[in-house]
Write a protein that holds these residues in place. Sequence first.
Motif, PDB file in Angstrom:
ATOM      1  N   ARG A  47       0.821  -1.221   0.000  1.00 29.95           N
ATOM      2  CA  ARG A  47       0.000   0.000   0.000  1.00 29.95           C
ATOM      3  C   ARG A  47       0.853   1.267   0.000  1.00 29.95           C
ATOM      4  NH1 ARG A  47      -5.496  -0.676   1.888  1.00 29.95           N
ATOM      5  NH2 ARG A  47      -5.353   1.400   2.769  1.00 29.95           N
ATOM      6  N   ASN A  50       1.538   2.821  -3.840  1.00 30.22           N
ATOM      7  CA  ASN A  50       0.718   3.772  -4.585  1.00 30.22           C
ATOM      8  C   ASN A  50       0.043   4.782  -3.655  1.00 30.22           C
ATOM      9  OD1 ASN A  50      -1.195   2.072  -3.502  1.00 30.22           O
ATOM     10  ND2 ASN A  50      -2.513   2.106  -5.301  1.00 30.22           N
ATOM     11  N   MET A  52      -1.529   4.443  -0.963  1.00 28.10           N
ATOM     12  CA  MET A  52      -2.801   4.083  -0.332  1.00 28.10           C
ATOM     13  C   MET A  52      -2.643   3.970   1.183  1.00 28.10           C
ATOM     14  SD  MET A  52      -5.387   3.892  -2.318  1.00 28.10           S
ATOM     15  CE  MET A  52      -6.589   2.904  -1.427  1.00 28.10           C
ATOM     16  N   VAL A  55      -4.055   6.801   3.367  1.00 34.16           N
ATOM     17  CA  VAL A  55      -5.504   7.001   3.420  1.00 34.16           C
ATOM     18  C   VAL A  55      -6.039   6.699   4.823  1.00 34.16           C
ATOM     19  CG1 VAL A  55      -7.645   5.990   2.592  1.00 34.16           C
ATOM     20  CG2 VAL A  55      -5.871   6.612   0.972  1.00 34.16           C
ATOM     21  N   ILE A  56      -5.342   5.793   5.526  1.00 29.68           N
ATOM     22  CA  ILE A  56      -5.766   5.427   6.873  1.00 29.68           C
ATOM     23  C   ILE A  56      -5.333   6.529   7.839  1.00 29.68           C
ATOM     24  CG2 ILE A  56      -5.425   3.732   8.717  1.00 29.68           C
ATOM     25  CD1 ILE A  56      -4.794   1.756   6.305  1.00 29.68           C
ATOM     26  N   ARG A  83      -1.943   7.241  -8.078  1.00 37.25           N
ATOM     27  CA  ARG A  83      -2.845   6.081  -8.067  1.00 37.25           C
ATOM     28  C   ARG A  83      -3.426   5.815  -9.442  1.00 37.25           C
ATOM     29  NH1 ARG A  83      -5.467   8.732  -3.157  1.00 37.25           N
ATOM     30  NH2 ARG A  83      -3.835   8.447  -1.597  1.00 37.25           N
ATOM     31  N   MET A  88      -4.741  -0.738  -8.192  1.00 44.86           N
ATOM     32  CA  MET A  88      -4.725  -1.691  -7.087  1.00 44.86           C
ATOM     33  C   MET A  88      -5.988  -2.555  -7.079  1.00 44.86           C
ATOM     34  SD  MET A  88      -3.705  -0.872  -3.211  1.00 44.86           S
ATOM     35  CE  MET A  88      -3.040  -2.189  -2.223  1.00 44.86           C
TER      36      MET A  88
ATOM     37  N   GLU B 233     -11.649   3.055  -0.604  1.00 49.89           N
ATOM     38  CA  GLU B 233     -10.314   2.669  -1.065  1.00 49.89           C
ATOM     39  C   GLU B 233     -10.340   2.291  -2.534  1.00 49.89           C
ATOM     40  OE1 GLU B 233      -8.671  -0.280   1.538  1.00 49.89           O
ATOM     41  OE2 GLU B 233      -7.927   1.320   2.845  1.00 49.89           O
ATOM     42  N   TYR B 236     -10.312   5.491  -4.418  1.00 51.88           N
ATOM     43  CA  TYR B 236      -9.003   6.159  -4.379  1.00 51.88           C
ATOM     44  C   TYR B 236      -8.009   5.440  -5.286  1.00 51.88           C
ATOM     45  CZ  TYR B 236     -10.847   8.237  -0.073  1.00 51.88           C
ATOM     46  OH  TYR B 236     -11.615   8.881   0.850  1.00 51.88           O
ATOM     47  N   ALA B 237      -8.062   4.086  -5.256  1.00 54.79           N
ATOM     48  CA  ALA B 237      -7.095   3.310  -6.031  1.00 54.79           C
ATOM     49  C   ALA B 237      -7.291   3.492  -7.533  1.00 54.79           C
ATOM     50  CB  ALA B 237      -7.191   1.822  -5.668  1.00 54.79           C
ATOM     51  N   LEU B 238      -8.465   4.002  -7.942  1.00 58.59           N
ATOM     52  CA  LEU B 238      -8.680   4.278  -9.363  1.00 58.59           C
ATOM     53  C   LEU B 238      -8.221   5.677  -9.720  1.00 58.59           C
ATOM     54  CD1 LEU B 238     -12.228   2.753  -9.844  1.00 58.59           C
ATOM     55  CD2 LEU B 238     -10.096   1.867 -10.733  1.00 58.59           C
ATOM     56  N   GLY B 239      -7.616   6.371  -8.760  1.00 50.58           N
ATOM     57  CA  GLY B 239      -7.186   7.729  -9.041  1.00 50.58           C
ATOM     58  C   GLY B 239      -8.346   8.709  -9.038  1.00 50.58           C
TER      59      GLY B 239
END
Lengths: 257, 345
Positions: A47, A50, A52, A55-56, A83, A88, B233, B236-239
């Motif tokens: 994570r 990218n 990610m 984000v947490i 991203r 992902m 998530e 977000y992961a798709l931009g």
Amino acid sequence: MKRIEANHVSAWYGGFKAVDDVTLAIEPKQVTALIGPSGCGKSTFIRTLNRMHEVIPGARIEGEVLLDGEDIYASGIDPVSVRRTIGMVFQRPNPFPTMSIRDNVSAGLRLNGMRKKAELEPVVEKALQGAGLWKEVRDRLDKPGASLSGGQQQRLCIARAIAVEPQVLLMDEPCSALDPVSTLRIEDLIAELKDMYTIVIVTHNMQQAARVSDSTAFFTLEVSGDPGRLVEVGPTSKIFTKPGDERTEAYITGRFG
Amino acid sequence: MSTRAPASTLRSGRLAARSAVAAVAAGVAVTTVAFWLTPLQGRADFLLVAYLAGTAAYLAVAARTEGRRSVVDRLFAVLMVTAVGICLLALGSVLVYTAARGVKALDWYFFTHSMNGVGPRDDAGGAYHSIIGTLEQVLLATLISVPSGLLVAIYLSEYGRGRLASLVRTVVDVMVGIPSIVAGLFIYAFWVLGLGRGFSGFAAAMALSILMLPIVVRSSEEMIKLVPASLREAAYALGIPRWRAILKVVLPTASAGITTGVMLAVARVTGETAPLLLTAFGFDSIHNDPFSGPQSSLPLFVFSQASSAFGAAVDRAWAGALTLIAVVLLLTVAARLVTRRNRLV
């Protein structure tokens, strides 16, 4: 085709250090598998590749991650564009419940401003074909994404990820919620996708790592509560036959973990 | 059905349906006899004693054939059915009684005429002006409170951290407890008198939106929090930028729940009377413009008609009450239909 280099990456959740000082190069057009026991930081590490992880709430990292030489954590870098380049797929299939199959696949493009139906249509078909799902769903593209089986949902998520045409595809235990038949289909798909994408896959399943990956990185942790560390990385054939570290050997032969 | 202890340890006795019916019938019969022979009397007393005697007989018969666990199970089943029955009885009697009294004055004339020039003893007049008033005031209140309430809910669930968020949350909690008359008084003092804008449907809408806002905020916040983190998530992961993910993924996923919360708030304020007395004031003729001059509304209509001593006015009050229930019901059903597609699966 992008190469990723992680240099001295450490990651925290609040005060808890989950990954300690990992340096790892990920070669383009290859499948790199991250293996190791639970809690070894492999999912956290993937994570960070990218952005990610951040984000947490309370999560942060140190170190640098170079994408073709450019640090994705440098100031001025937009995590959103990172991203878009590094996609992902998650452990549990997570299609958007309010969207149809078609809209799920085109979500990344539509929500980034591409609206024209005529342009989206070929992208949806190409992505679904790329994910090996086209034949199964072409007659019901307007049905909700959640109406598919678990394995189909995961391939839908892969289609959704590749529809935005990323350079790198990160997969965090993509088969752990699936049955063996669906797992096999995803593994075949990974083998096809690696011609086009740099793929990093986290897996609990050592046979899977041996089957799908070109190189393997083994992570572990000393005791529960310690941060995870990278033990060794190398070509998958070497890691599984002549590991350089006795902890790797103990893990892959099933003596622990 | 045998009453002996069963031979197998896995098998236990089972009360036959007809034994259960017989037991309850016996309880009721004993009660009837008791009310006949002894000084016991009264309809409500009879129902209560018959209920207790029937339940006791039922459980006693069950205890002869079944184990302790299933008797306790039956006891709690009786208690739960009773509780549900009492709730439905309250709801049902309100609906049935209102409907029975309300249909008398309810006709096409009632929906198409105002109370202009109609005296309390006249068998004429209608609620058209009040229906218009209620719809306009509630619509305006919804337009004020839903966008602002949703924004606060999004702030609290997606962005709010630290002291400002907990302050906002506390203020919203306190607002839930504001008595409706206080909301009316506030608008009366601030808008009607202070700014000299006078009575109007809009003033009423502002008072109602004070009451709606905290309900919308808290229910929407809970619904937004229910949206799984994995969907955020995935976006977000798709931009997809965060604000777009909230707008296009989180809110649609939560929309069914948010609508339910908004409808609860609408239902709550549609029946409010006290704040309207000080803001809309009430008016006998049709007045379509909510922004100036006093306006009627269904609760005010019911209030003024029911205060009268004459039968015709009281009939109109019941018809108004029935219309009020129907309006809330229609709005709720409509909102359900609109959001049925977006259910969390």
